[in-house]
Each structure stands twice: as structure tokens, then as C-alpha cells.
Design an enzyme around this catalytic site. Structure first.
Site, PDB file in Angstrom:
ATOM      1  CG  HIS A 132      -0.911   6.187   4.465  1.00  0.00           C
ATOM      2  ND1 HIS A 132      -2.076   6.436   4.300  1.00  0.00           N
ATOM      3  CD2 HIS A 132      -0.483   7.219   5.310  1.00  0.00           C
ATOM      4  CE1 HIS A 132      -2.863   7.213   5.328  1.00  0.00           C
ATOM      5  NE2 HIS A 132      -1.602   7.768   6.008  1.00  0.00           N
TER       6      HIS A 132
ATOM      7  CG  ASN B 234      -1.839   1.191   1.192  1.00  0.00           C
ATOM      8  OD1 ASN B 234      -2.494   1.504   0.153  1.00  0.00           O
ATOM      9  ND2 ASN B 234      -2.123   1.802   2.468  1.00  0.00           N
TER      10      ASN B 234
HETATM   11  C1  GAR Z   1      -2.212   8.507  -3.222  1.00  0.00           C
HETATM   12  O1  GAR Z   1      -1.926   9.717  -2.840  1.00  0.00           O
HETATM   13  C2  GAR Z   1      -2.270   7.707  -1.969  1.00  0.00           C
HETATM   14  O2  GAR Z   1      -1.221   7.698  -1.176  1.00  0.00           O
HETATM   15  C3  GAR Z   1      -3.521   7.980  -1.205  1.00  0.00           C
HETATM   16  O3  GAR Z   1      -4.466   8.211  -2.118  1.00  0.00           O
HETATM   17  C4  GAR Z   1      -3.788   8.736  -3.284  1.00  0.00           C
HETATM   18  C5  GAR Z   1      -4.085   8.110  -4.741  1.00  0.00           C
HETATM   19  O4  GAR Z   1      -3.768   8.894  -5.747  1.00  0.00           O
HETATM   20  N1  GAR Z   1      -3.871   6.618  -0.357  1.00  0.00           N
HETATM   21  C6  GAR Z   1      -4.287   6.621   0.702  1.00  0.00           C
HETATM   22  O5  GAR Z   1      -4.624   7.904   1.119  1.00  0.00           O
HETATM   23  C7  GAR Z   1      -4.633   5.337   1.307  1.00  0.00           C
HETATM   24  N2  GAR Z   1      -5.157   5.483   2.618  1.00  0.00           N
HETATM   25  P1  GAR Z   1      -3.766   8.378  -7.257  1.00  0.00           P
HETATM   26  O6  GAR Z   1      -5.212   7.924  -7.351  1.00  0.00           O
HETATM   27  O7  GAR Z   1      -3.504   9.494  -8.154  1.00  0.00           O
HETATM   28  O8  GAR Z   1      -2.775   7.502  -7.289  1.00  0.00           O
END
Ligand code: GAR
Length: 206
Positions: A109, A107
């Protein structure tokens, strides 16, 4: 190595995995399927544009979250994926799924875990007033964002940052680190020792 990418939203991390890994003929890693719980996720469009199969699995089609996770596992098996890469996938797996795929779910984060876990890592860090936040790549365990940490990078918080500006600077590092983490995994260079992760031949941790 065949991987599954799970995404609920925009999919910029998926795009970097497509561009830096999937499309590189010198790297033997293929995104075999992109799975989403959100039919509107732009990540699905990105996958289709690169001729990567997509599967949409909706929570409302299943009696409970264990069965929903099982439907995801069926697709992981059907596409013969060895690694599950969460790229903005915003649901928490139930323990049976985590046990089945222990150390095979990664994952990303947008905060320096164990600080600010959960769905709003960027906002929570800003509201707390930290001067440094960042990105964490970790294996998924039974908790929420508590699994062994593979890589982290720090990002300074600027006085005039809002959630959008800080998240954008964090994403620069996400896009730099996530393909490296997947490559290291595929190369067998990630060793898990309890809660600690050792990266062999490591020149990538910052
Ligand atoms: C990312 O910044 C990731 O770190 C976060 O969602 C975003 C997705 O961006 N994930 C979380 O917050 C998980 N808890 P993307 O769709 O542009 O890849």
C-alpha cells in the site's frame, strides 16, 4: 514456493518480483500464475513476456463478490500456490476468502498505514498535507488495509510534490521491499503475534 501475483494495473511491482525473485535460480520461489480482474492490465503483458501463465477473472461473470473470490481461489488451488501477493490489485476480498487464506495474502500500500487506507493512498496523504508518507507491506485481514504490518518505509513529502512525483518516490521503496518480504515469508522468517509481526534475523525493515 509457488506464489500467485494478483494485479489490476501497470505491474511494476510484479516486474520487480519477476526480476529479483522469479528469474533468480538461487531463490526457490516461482510466480506460478498472474491473475487479473482487468483484461487490459499491462501486468498481464509483463507476465506473458516472462512465460508466466495468466488468468483473467471478471467480476461481471459472477453473481456476487463471494463467487468472484471463489473463482480466484480455484485458480490459486489449480496452480498450487502457497502465498497470494497483491501487487496493485484494487479489489477488496470478501471474508470467506480472507478466512481461507489467513496470513497467506500479502498486500502493498502506498502510504504509512493505518493512515490513508483505500484506493487513493498517495492522493489522500498529499491532500491531508502530511510531511512524511511511505509504503506499507501487510497481511490482508477482513478490513480495508488493516491487517498486520510486515514492513514500512518512510518517504518525505516535498513542497512541490504532486501525486505522480510522490508515488514515483514511494515506488522506489516498494520495489526494494516487496521482494524482500516475499523472500522472508518463504524462508519462514515472518512470525505473526496478534496484530504484530516479528521478522526473524531482520536487517531489512528500513
Ligand atoms: C502500487 O503503488 C501499490 O502500492 C498500489 O498500487 C500501485 C500498483 O503499482 N496499491 C494500492 O493502492 C492498493 N490499495 P504497479 O501496478 O506499478 O505495481
Amino acid at each position: 514456493m509457488r506464489i500467485a501475483v494478483l494485479a489490476s494495473g501497470s505491474g511494476t511491482n510484479l516486474q520487480t518480483l519477476i526480476d529479483q525473485i522469479h528469474r533468480d535460480p538461487t531463490i526457490d520461489i516461482q510466480i506460478a500464475v498472474v491473475i487479473s480482474d482487468n483484461p487490459q492490465a499491462y501486468a498481464l503483458t509483463r507476465a506473458r513476456e516472462s512465460d508466466i501463465p495468466t488468468e483473467v477473472i471478471l467480476t461481471e461473470d459472477y453473481a456476487d463478490r463471494v463467487q468472484f473470490d471463489e473463482a480466484i481461489a480455484e485458480q490459486i488451488e489449480r496452480y498450487r500456490c502457497e502465498l497470494i501477493v497483491l501487487a496493485g490489485y484494487m479489489k477488496v476480498f470478501q471474508p470467506p476468502f480472507v478466512r481461507r487464506y489467513r496470513y497467506r495474502i500479502m498486500n502493498i500500500h502506498p502510504a504509512l498505514l493505518p493512515a490513508f487506507p483505500g484506493a487513493h493512498g498517495v492522493r489522500d496523504a498529499l491532500e491531508y498535507g502530511v510531511k512524511v508518507s511511505g509504503v506499507t507491506i501487510h497481511f490482508v485481514d477482513e478490513g480495508v488495509d488493516t491487517g498486520p504490518i510486515i514492513m514500512q518505509a518512510a518517504v518525505p513529502v516535498m513542497p512541490d510534490d504532486d501525486e505522480t512525483s510522490l508515488h514515483a518516490r514511494i515506488q522506489v521503496h516498494e520495489h526494494r521491499l516487496y521482494p524482500k518480504a516475499v523472500e522472508l515469508y518463504a524462508a519462514g522468517k515472518i512470525k505473526i503475534e496478534g496484530q504484530r509481526v516479528r521478522i526473524l534475523d531482520d536487517d531489512t525493515t528500513s
